[in-house]
Motif scaffolding. Structure first.
Motif, PDB file in Angstrom:
ATOM      1  N   GLY A  57     -75.943 -97.120 -12.254  1.00 57.87           N
ATOM      2  CA  GLY A  57     -75.312 -98.406 -12.249  1.00 57.87           C
ATOM      3  C   GLY A  57     -75.422 -98.887 -13.620  1.00 57.87           C
ATOM      4  O   GLY A  57     -74.690 -99.903 -13.907  1.00 57.87           O
ATOM      5  N   GLY A  58     -76.036 -98.279 -14.681  1.00 58.66           N
ATOM      6  CA  GLY A  58     -75.999 -98.738 -15.977  1.00 58.66           C
ATOM      7  C   GLY A  58     -74.415 -98.642 -16.556  1.00 58.66           C
ATOM      8  O   GLY A  58     -73.758 -97.537 -16.366  1.00 58.66           O
ATOM      9  N   TRP A  59     -74.009 -99.389 -17.590  1.00 55.69           N
ATOM     10  CA  TRP A  59     -72.658 -99.306 -18.161  1.00 55.69           C
ATOM     11  C   TRP A  59     -72.554 -99.745 -19.613  1.00 55.69           C
ATOM     12  O   TRP A  59     -73.639-100.546 -20.031  1.00 55.69           O
ATOM     13  N   VAL A  60     -71.654 -99.363 -20.279  1.00 55.94           N
ATOM     14  CA  VAL A  60     -71.247 -99.684 -21.680  1.00 55.94           C
ATOM     15  C   VAL A  60     -69.706 -99.671 -21.709  1.00 55.94           C
ATOM     16  O   VAL A  60     -69.069 -98.970 -21.303  1.00 55.94           O
ATOM     17  N   LEU A  72     -63.249 -97.935 -23.804  1.00 60.45           N
ATOM     18  CA  LEU A  72     -63.786 -97.330 -22.455  1.00 60.45           C
ATOM     19  C   LEU A  72     -64.676 -98.258 -21.861  1.00 60.45           C
ATOM     20  O   LEU A  72     -65.590 -98.833 -22.521  1.00 60.45           O
ATOM     21  N   ILE A  73     -64.988 -98.023 -20.518  1.00 56.82           N
ATOM     22  CA  ILE A  73     -66.181 -98.293 -19.761  1.00 56.82           C
ATOM     23  C   ILE A  73     -66.559 -97.248 -19.291  1.00 56.82           C
ATOM     24  O   ILE A  73     -66.176 -96.421 -18.665  1.00 56.82           O
ATOM     25  N   VAL A  74     -67.987 -96.884 -19.484  1.00 57.16           N
ATOM     26  CA  VAL A  74     -68.815 -95.816 -19.168  1.00 57.16           C
ATOM     27  C   VAL A  74     -69.797 -96.200 -18.330  1.00 57.16           C
ATOM     28  O   VAL A  74     -70.552 -97.130 -18.552  1.00 57.16           O
ATOM     29  N   VAL A  75     -69.637 -95.619 -16.934  1.00 57.84           N
ATOM     30  CA  VAL A  75     -70.682 -95.799 -16.107  1.00 57.84           C
ATOM     31  C   VAL A  75     -71.608 -94.745 -15.429  1.00 57.84           C
ATOM     32  O   VAL A  75     -71.076 -93.569 -15.441  1.00 57.84           O
ATOM     33  N   ARG A  76     -72.921 -94.850 -15.342  1.00 63.66           N
ATOM     34  CA  ARG A  76     -73.767 -93.752 -14.851  1.00 63.66           C
ATOM     35  C   ARG A  76     -73.373 -94.100 -13.190  1.00 63.66           C
ATOM     36  O   ARG A  76     -73.918 -95.081 -12.672  1.00 63.66           O
ATOM     37  N   ILE A 106     -71.060-105.069 -11.025  1.00 69.77           N
ATOM     38  CA  ILE A 106     -70.636-104.372  -9.813  1.00 69.77           C
ATOM     39  C   ILE A 106     -69.211-104.126  -9.803  1.00 69.77           C
ATOM     40  O   ILE A 106     -68.765-103.394  -8.962  1.00 69.77           O
ATOM     41  N   ARG A 107     -68.257-104.779 -10.377  1.00 66.70           N
ATOM     42  CA  ARG A 107     -66.956-104.592 -10.414  1.00 66.70           C
ATOM     43  C   ARG A 107     -66.215-104.592 -11.789  1.00 66.70           C
ATOM     44  O   ARG A 107     -66.744-105.133 -12.596  1.00 66.70           O
ATOM     45  N   LYS A 112     -55.658-110.713 -16.319  1.00 67.28           N
ATOM     46  CA  LYS A 112     -54.399-111.167 -16.214  1.00 67.28           C
ATOM     47  C   LYS A 112     -54.048-111.598 -14.655  1.00 67.28           C
ATOM     48  O   LYS A 112     -53.418-112.430 -14.333  1.00 67.28           O
ATOM     49  N   ASP A 113     -54.451-110.656 -13.608  1.00 66.67           N
ATOM     50  CA  ASP A 113     -54.029-111.022 -12.407  1.00 66.67           C
ATOM     51  C   ASP A 113     -55.058-110.951 -11.596  1.00 66.67           C
ATOM     52  O   ASP A 113     -54.885-110.930 -10.510  1.00 66.67           O
ATOM     53  N   ASN A 114     -56.334-110.681 -11.910  1.00 63.18           N
ATOM     54  CA  ASN A 114     -57.477-110.624 -11.027  1.00 63.18           C
ATOM     55  C   ASN A 114     -57.661-109.318 -10.211  1.00 63.18           C
ATOM     56  O   ASN A 114     -58.427-109.329  -9.226  1.00 63.18           O
ATOM     57  N   ALA A 115     -57.010-108.295 -10.885  1.00 62.51           N
ATOM     58  CA  ALA A 115     -57.056-107.086  -9.999  1.00 62.51           C
ATOM     59  C   ALA A 115     -58.658-106.613 -10.054  1.00 62.51           C
ATOM     60  O   ALA A 115     -59.383-107.023 -11.137  1.00 62.51           O
ATOM     61  N   GLN A 116     -58.972-106.071  -8.959  1.00 57.71           N
ATOM     62  CA  GLN A 116     -60.501-105.688  -8.969  1.00 57.71           C
ATOM     63  C   GLN A 116     -60.829-104.221  -8.318  1.00 57.71           C
ATOM     64  O   GLN A 116     -59.795-103.851  -7.502  1.00 57.71           O
ATOM     65  N   TRP A 117     -61.863-103.679  -9.137  1.00 59.44           N
ATOM     66  CA  TRP A 117     -62.059-102.374  -8.585  1.00 59.44           C
ATOM     67  C   TRP A 117     -63.655-102.224  -8.500  1.00 59.44           C
ATOM     68  O   TRP A 117     -64.354-102.932  -9.343  1.00 59.44           O
ATOM     69  N   ILE A 118     -64.235-101.295  -7.625  1.00 59.80           N
ATOM     70  CA  ILE A 118     -65.706-101.084  -7.653  1.00 59.80           C
ATOM     71  C   ILE A 118     -66.132-100.424  -8.834  1.00 59.80           C
ATOM     72  O   ILE A 118     -65.512 -99.185  -9.079  1.00 59.80           O
ATOM     73  N   LEU A 119     -67.169-100.970  -9.567  1.00 65.51           N
ATOM     74  CA  LEU A 119     -67.717-100.169 -10.949  1.00 65.51           C
ATOM     75  C   LEU A 119     -67.926 -98.903 -10.549  1.00 65.51           C
ATOM     76  O   LEU A 119     -67.715 -97.921 -11.479  1.00 65.51           O
ATOM     77  N   LEU A 120     -68.858 -98.491  -9.902  1.00 61.85           N
ATOM     78  CA  LEU A 120     -69.410 -97.087  -9.457  1.00 61.85           C
ATOM     79  C   LEU A 120     -68.291 -96.065  -9.123  1.00 61.85           C
ATOM     80  O   LEU A 120     -68.590 -95.048  -9.362  1.00 61.85           O
ATOM     81  N   THR A 121     -67.089 -96.696  -8.440  1.00 67.24           N
ATOM     82  CA  THR A 121     -66.411 -95.479  -7.940  1.00 67.24           C
ATOM     83  C   THR A 121     -64.883 -95.607  -8.349  1.00 67.24           C
ATOM     84  O   THR A 121     -64.337 -94.732  -8.280  1.00 67.24           O
ATOM     85  N   GLY A 122     -64.714 -96.981  -8.881  1.00 67.54           N
ATOM     86  CA  GLY A 122     -63.321 -97.159  -9.309  1.00 67.54           C
ATOM     87  C   GLY A 122     -62.298 -97.307  -8.149  1.00 67.54           C
ATOM     88  O   GLY A 122     -61.088 -97.719  -8.308  1.00 67.54           O
ATOM     89  N   GLN A 123     -62.660 -97.756  -7.027  1.00 69.37           N
ATOM     90  CA  GLN A 123     -61.912 -98.019  -5.743  1.00 69.37           C
ATOM     91  C   GLN A 123     -61.509 -99.316  -5.954  1.00 69.37           C
ATOM     92  O   GLN A 123     -62.285-100.401  -6.007  1.00 69.37           O
TER      93      GLN A 123
END
Length: 150
Positions: A57-60, A72-76, A106-107, A112-123
């Motif tokens: 869940g950690g990211w940088v 980039l966004i890198v996530v464990r 978490i996301r 620009k348009d508030n599109a969102q994805w799950i951080l851990l999966t990219g869904q």
């Protein structure tokens, strides 16, 4: 018999034409104006700057040379896997307000348009219907070295 064959041929041609037109092919699930830059980043997870990547869940954010146009966004994602997302929004052409950001740990959000994805999966969860572009990686758990490339 000839009439049936002609109708079948036309239907088959229409189906294949439709599939060809709507396939992603060279888009790689991003808009056609998405920049294609070489990615080649090596992270030593023993360094304090990347400590967050030692926990699930950690990211940088990575903004080094050869980390794309916006970084980039890198996530464990799990004990043995990572996700390396491009910070360019995959669903709209890049401009000054389309750099993806992590919110609430978490996301991922496009300002620009508030599109969102799950951080851990990219869904995708809102607005966009494609995942952020991800890059390949190699991980050496013994040395804690993560290499991200494209």
């Amino acid at each position: 018999m000839k009439k049936t064959f002609s109708i079948l041929s036309i239907i088959t041609l229409l189906i294949f034409s439709n599939l060809s037109i709507h396939s992603c092919g060279s888009r790689e699930d991003t808009v056609s104006c998405f920049p294609n830059n070489p990615i080649n980043v090596t992270l030593n997870l023993n360094l304090p700057a990347y400590y967050a990547l030692n926990q699930v869940g950690g990211w940088v954010y990575i903004n080094e040379q050869q980390s794309g146009t916006k970084g980039l966004i890198v996530v464990r994602a799990s004990d043995n896997s990572f996700k390396a997302y491009d910070r360019n929004a995959p669903h709209i052409c890049p401009d000054s307000n389309t750099t993806l950001e992590v919110q609430d740990n978490i996301r991922i959000v496009c300002p620009k348009d508030n599109a969102q994805w799950i951080l851990l999966t990219g869904q995708p969860t809102a607005v966009a219907n494609v995942q952020p572009k991800t890059y390949l990686y190699n991980y050496d758990p013994a040395g804690k070295i993560l290499n991200i490339y494209y």
